[in-house]
Design a protein around this motif. Structure first.
Motif, short mmCIF file in Angstrom:
data_model
loop_
_atom_site.label_atom_id
_atom_site.label_comp_id
_atom_site.label_asym_id
_atom_site.label_seq_id
_atom_site.Cartn_x
_atom_site.Cartn_y
_atom_site.Cartn_z
N ILE A 46 0.76 -1.26 0.09
CA ILE A 46 -0.05 0.04 0.04
C ILE A 46 0.95 1.36 -0.06
CG2 ILE A 46 -1.65 1.32 1.30
CD1 ILE A 46 -2.92 -1.31 2.24
N ASN A 49 2.36 2.59 -3.54
CA ASN A 49 1.46 3.50 -4.48
C ASN A 49 0.06 3.40 -3.63
OD1 ASN A 49 0.18 4.38 -6.60
ND2 ASN A 49 -0.01 2.52 -7.67
N CYS A 50 0.01 4.34 -2.89
CA CYS A 50 -1.13 4.70 -1.91
C CYS A 50 -2.21 5.55 -2.71
CB CYS A 50 -0.91 5.35 -0.72
SG CYS A 50 -1.91 5.22 0.53
N LYS A 52 -4.73 2.08 -2.53
CA LYS A 52 -4.77 0.88 -3.12
C LYS A 52 -6.15 0.36 -3.12
CE LYS A 52 -0.37 -0.80 -4.36
NZ LYS A 52 -0.03 -1.64 -5.41
N ASP A 60 -1.47 -7.73 -6.39
CA ASP A 60 0.30 -7.45 -6.10
C ASP A 60 0.72 -8.52 -5.33
OD1 ASP A 60 0.30 -5.14 -7.66
OD2 ASP A 60 0.07 -4.08 -5.90
N GLU A 95 -11.04 1.89 -1.44
CA GLU A 95 -9.65 2.15 -1.39
C GLU A 95 -8.90 1.97 0.14
OE1 GLU A 95 -9.37 4.91 -5.31
OE2 GLU A 95 -9.03 5.94 -3.19
#
Length: 119
Positions: A46, A49-50, A52, A60, A95
């Motif tokens: 996370i 690339n926050c 997610k 992933d 998210e």
């Protein structure tokens, strides 16, 4: 019979001392919070690339079962490491992002990695 009772009492006392130590030791509590097969991987994924979405996280983290991912995400959310945001859309969108507490955990995880490589 009396000996068994004494042994049982001694064991209960030892177990109580261990539980008291675990419950009152901040380091033990912190380790308990981040321990588990997937927790640190999820946190780092996370962080990379926050925020997610669930599906991206599942992709992933190759081998994680959907139920396991759901359970660990809930645990991390309950511990204040992650925030779950549900968007009122169709289809529903959820998210996950790191909270301030989760962000403060990242340098600690990096130090643990460094420590591990020196062993």
């Amino acid at each position: 019979m009396k000996n068994n009772t004494n042994i049982d009492n001694e064991l209960n006392t030892v177990e109580k001392k261990i539980n008291d130590f675990e419950n009152n030791c901040p380091v033990q509590f912190a380790l308990k919070t981040i321990s588990g097969k997937w927790k640190t991987s999820i946190i780092q994924t996370i962080a990379s690339n926050c925020p997610k979405r669930f599906g991206i996280l599942k992709k992933d983290l190759d081998n994680i079962a959907q139920g396991t991912l759901t359970t660990v995400l809930r645990e991390l959310e309950n511990d204040g490491i992650l925030m779950r945001e549900v968007f009122p859309e169709i289809p529903p969108r959820v998210e996950y992002s790191l909270t301030d507490k989760g962000i403060r955990l990242l340098p600690i995880l990096e130090e643990l990695k460094k420590w591990h490589t020196t062993l």
